[in-house]
Motif scaffolding. Structure first.
Motif, short mmCIF file in Angstrom:
data_model
loop_
_atom_site.label_atom_id
_atom_site.label_comp_id
_atom_site.label_asym_id
_atom_site.label_seq_id
_atom_site.Cartn_x
_atom_site.Cartn_y
_atom_site.Cartn_z
N THR A 100 0.83 -1.21 0.00
CA THR A 100 0.00 0.00 0.00
C THR A 100 0.87 1.26 0.00
O THR A 100 0.36 2.36 0.22
N VAL A 101 2.15 1.08 -0.26
CA VAL A 101 3.08 2.21 -0.36
C VAL A 101 3.88 2.03 -1.64
O VAL A 101 3.96 0.93 -2.18
N PRO A 102 4.49 3.10 -2.16
CA PRO A 102 5.19 2.99 -3.44
C PRO A 102 6.63 2.50 -3.34
O PRO A 102 7.32 2.42 -4.36
N TYR A 103 7.10 2.17 -2.15
CA TYR A 103 8.52 1.91 -1.96
C TYR A 103 8.88 0.45 -2.17
O TYR A 103 8.16 -0.46 -1.79
N TYR A 104 10.05 0.26 -2.75
CA TYR A 104 10.55 -1.08 -3.04
C TYR A 104 10.80 -1.88 -1.76
O TYR A 104 11.25 -1.35 -0.75
N SER A 105 10.52 -3.16 -1.84
CA SER A 105 10.93 -4.11 -0.83
C SER A 105 11.07 -5.48 -1.48
O SER A 105 10.37 -5.78 -2.44
N ASN A 106 11.99 -6.28 -0.97
CA ASN A 106 12.11 -7.67 -1.43
C ASN A 106 11.72 -8.64 -0.33
O ASN A 106 12.01 -9.83 -0.43
N LEU A 107 11.05 -8.14 0.69
CA LEU A 107 10.63 -8.98 1.81
C LEU A 107 9.16 -9.34 1.68
O LEU A 107 8.30 -8.45 1.63
N PRO A 108 8.83 -10.64 1.64
CA PRO A 108 7.42 -11.02 1.56
C PRO A 108 6.56 -10.40 2.66
O PRO A 108 5.40 -10.06 2.43
N SER A 109 7.12 -10.24 3.85
CA SER A 109 6.35 -9.71 4.97
C SER A 109 5.93 -8.26 4.78
O SER A 109 5.04 -7.77 5.48
N ASP A 110 6.54 -7.55 3.84
CA ASP A 110 6.17 -6.16 3.57
C ASP A 110 5.00 -6.03 2.60
O ASP A 110 4.51 -4.93 2.38
N PHE A 111 4.55 -7.13 2.04
CA PHE A 111 3.47 -7.11 1.05
C PHE A 111 2.20 -7.65 1.70
O PHE A 111 2.19 -8.75 2.22
N GLY A 112 1.12 -6.88 1.61
CA GLY A 112 -0.10 -7.24 2.31
C GLY A 112 -1.12 -8.00 1.50
O GLY A 112 -1.97 -8.69 2.05
N SER A 113 -1.06 -7.89 0.18
CA SER A 113 -2.05 -8.55 -0.67
C SER A 113 -1.34 -9.52 -1.60
O SER A 113 -0.36 -9.13 -2.27
N TRP A 114 -1.84 -10.74 -1.68
CA TRP A 114 -1.22 -11.80 -2.45
C TRP A 114 -2.25 -12.50 -3.32
O TRP A 114 -3.42 -12.63 -2.95
N GLY A 115 -1.77 -12.99 -4.47
CA GLY A 115 -2.58 -13.87 -5.28
C GLY A 115 -2.46 -15.31 -4.80
O GLY A 115 -1.73 -15.59 -3.85
N GLN A 116 -3.15 -16.20 -5.50
CA GLN A 116 -3.16 -17.60 -5.09
C GLN A 116 -1.97 -18.38 -5.63
O GLN A 116 -1.71 -19.50 -5.19
N GLY A 117 -1.27 -17.81 -6.59
CA GLY A 117 -0.09 -18.44 -7.16
C GLY A 117 -0.39 -19.21 -8.43
O GLY A 117 -1.51 -19.65 -8.66
N THR A 118 0.64 -19.37 -9.25
CA THR A 118 0.54 -20.16 -10.47
C THR A 118 1.80 -21.02 -10.57
O THR A 118 2.91 -20.54 -10.34
N GLN A 119 1.61 -22.30 -10.91
CA GLN A 119 2.72 -23.25 -10.93
C GLN A 119 3.51 -23.13 -12.22
O GLN A 119 2.94 -23.14 -13.32
N VAL A 120 4.82 -23.04 -12.09
CA VAL A 120 5.74 -23.09 -13.23
C VAL A 120 6.66 -24.28 -13.02
O VAL A 120 7.32 -24.39 -11.99
N THR A 121 6.69 -25.18 -14.00
CA THR A 121 7.54 -26.35 -13.93
C THR A 121 8.41 -26.38 -15.17
O THR A 121 7.90 -26.33 -16.29
N VAL A 122 9.73 -26.44 -14.97
CA VAL A 122 10.68 -26.44 -16.07
C VAL A 122 11.42 -27.78 -16.05
O VAL A 122 12.11 -28.09 -15.09
N SER A 123 11.26 -28.54 -17.11
CA SER A 123 11.93 -29.83 -17.20
C SER A 123 13.27 -29.69 -17.90
O SER A 123 13.45 -28.83 -18.76
N SER A 124 14.18 -30.57 -17.56
CA SER A 124 15.53 -30.50 -18.14
C SER A 124 15.63 -31.30 -19.42
O SER A 124 14.74 -32.06 -19.77
#
Length: 124
Positions: A100-124
């Motif tokens: 809810t602020v414009p400032y950069y962070s790389n800490l998950p705890s600083d982010f208040g709203s999250w999506g449900q996620g999407t799976q990415v699988t990369v095979s070798s």
């Protein structure tokens, strides 16, 4: 309260590309910081990329720098993560999140709203 929905994940081979989308509803991203994170099996959630200040400044984890690109379409209220030259170690559930602020962070705890996620699988 903003709702976030990720899409675009899938199963690909090493070297392929994917583009993830994160659509917001309820309110716009506005000037707030937006980030992408990922969680690989058995690991903690980690930072991938982020915007600050309406997308004017971007940040990337060292592990994805030069391969991933974060972008946004304000008209669609959507943020994207273009992932090129994918590697098996990129396999994870990818989440977008916003503050809810414009400032950069790389800490998950600083982010208040999250999506449900999407799976990415990369095979070798």
């Amino acid at each position: 309260q903003v709702q976030l929905v990720e899409s675009g994940g899938g199963l690909v081979q090493a070297g392929d590309s994917l583009r993830l989308s994160c659509a917001a509803s309820g309110r716009t991203f506005g000037n707030n910081a937006v980030g992408w994170f990922r969680r690989a099996p058995g690991k903690e959630r980690e930072f991938v990329a982020a915007f600050s200040r309406s997308g004017g400044i971007t940040y990337y984890a060292d592990s994805v720098k030069g391969r991933f690109t974060i972008s946004r379409d304000n008209a669609k209220n959507t943020v994207y993560l273009q992932m090129d030259s994918l590697k098996p170690e990129d396999t994870a559930v990818y989440y977008c999140a916003t503050r809810t602020v414009p400032y950069y962070s790389n800490l998950p705890s600083d982010f208040g709203s999250w999506g449900q996620g999407t799976q990415v699988t990369v095979s070798s």
